[in-house]
Scaffold this motif. Structure first.
Motif, PDB file in Angstrom:
ATOM      1  N   TRP A 117       7.059   0.715 -13.106  1.00 55.62           N
ATOM      2  CA  TRP A 117       7.720   0.079 -11.971  1.00 55.62           C
ATOM      3  C   TRP A 117       7.254   0.570 -10.601  1.00 55.62           C
ATOM      4  N   LYS A 118       6.330   1.518 -10.533  1.00 51.67           N
ATOM      5  CA  LYS A 118       6.003   2.145  -9.242  1.00 51.67           C
ATOM      6  C   LYS A 118       5.449   1.185  -8.196  1.00 51.67           C
ATOM      7  N   HIS A 119       4.958   0.034  -8.609  1.00 53.00           N
ATOM      8  CA  HIS A 119       4.425  -0.955  -7.674  1.00 53.00           C
ATOM      9  C   HIS A 119       5.504  -1.899  -7.144  1.00 53.00           C
TER      10      HIS A 119
ATOM     11  N   ARG B  71       4.729   9.552  -2.840  1.00 48.28           N
ATOM     12  CA  ARG B  71       5.902   9.013  -3.560  1.00 48.28           C
ATOM     13  C   ARG B  71       5.520   8.247  -4.822  1.00 48.28           C
ATOM     14  N   VAL B  72       4.248   7.911  -4.984  1.00 44.81           N
ATOM     15  CA  VAL B  72       3.786   7.213  -6.203  1.00 44.81           C
ATOM     16  C   VAL B  72       2.533   7.871  -6.736  1.00 44.81           C
TER      17      VAL B  72
ATOM     18  N   PHE C 197       2.624  -0.148  -0.445  1.00 42.27           N
ATOM     19  CA  PHE C 197       2.219   0.747  -1.531  1.00 42.27           C
ATOM     20  C   PHE C 197       1.329   1.859  -0.996  1.00 42.27           C
ATOM     21  N   ALA C 198       0.438   1.539  -0.058  1.00 45.91           N
ATOM     22  CA  ALA C 198      -0.409   2.562   0.550  1.00 45.91           C
ATOM     23  C   ALA C 198       0.427   3.601   1.301  1.00 45.91           C
ATOM     24  N   GLN C 199       1.488   3.160   1.978  1.00 47.90           N
ATOM     25  CA  GLN C 199       2.377   4.098   2.680  1.00 47.90           C
ATOM     26  C   GLN C 199       3.033   5.050   1.674  1.00 47.90           C
TER      27      GLN C 199
ATOM     28  N   LEU D 298      11.868   1.366   0.977  1.00 45.58           N
ATOM     29  CA  LEU D 298      12.789   1.876  -0.039  1.00 45.58           C
ATOM     30  C   LEU D 298      12.251   1.528  -1.424  1.00 45.58           C
ATOM     31  N   GLN D 299      12.291   2.493  -2.329  1.00 50.24           N
ATOM     32  CA  GLN D 299      11.863   2.228  -3.700  1.00 50.24           C
ATOM     33  C   GLN D 299      12.996   1.644  -4.528  1.00 50.24           C
TER      34      GLN D 299
END
Length: 125
Positions: A77-79, A124-125, A116-118, A6-7
């Motif tokens: 914030w993407k990480h 999504r990023v 993050f790789a997923q 979940l982001q």
């Protein structure tokens, strides 16, 4: 297929406040802008009271309410996984929790390299 991390997610107190605000105001949405007026507090609005920008990123939902973030803030914030919580204090001037004696607050944690790789693989990023 593995479920994506979940982001954005919410703590139990945040979900309870969302439920209270939904009962009063109907369908809600959140926006994380990082703007000047209320700093970086997540803002809660009745749907229809805030126009989401064409480039805003929908990070997910909390308590059934969509959660959007500005493109510049998403890049920053993407990480991380955003965790919406509630703390004592005054809500943002335009946010629906204003006057409740509490406010929404963003906490975060860095995604693992695997998470993050997923998200990258899923676009999504």
């Amino acid at each position: 297929m593995t479920d994506l991390p979940l982001q954005v997610m919410a703590t139990l107190p945040a979900l309870q406040l969302i439920e209270t605000l939904q009962a009063r105001h109907g369908d809600l949405l959140f926006h994380q802008s990082g703007g000047c007026c209320d700093g970086s507090s997540p803002m809660c609005f009745a749907q229809g009271d805030f126009i989401v920008g064409d480039r805003d990123v929908r990070m997910g939902e909390i308590g059934g309410a969509p959660f959007y973030i500005s493109p510049a803030q998403f890049e920053y914030w993407k990480h991380t996984q955003l965790i919406i919580d509630v703390v004592p204090g005054r809500g943002g001037m335009f946010s629906l929790e204003n006057g409740e004696g509490v406010r929404f607050l963003v906490r975060s944690r860095l995604f693992s390299d695997e998470e993050f790789a997923q998200l990258q693989a899923a676009g999504r990023v």
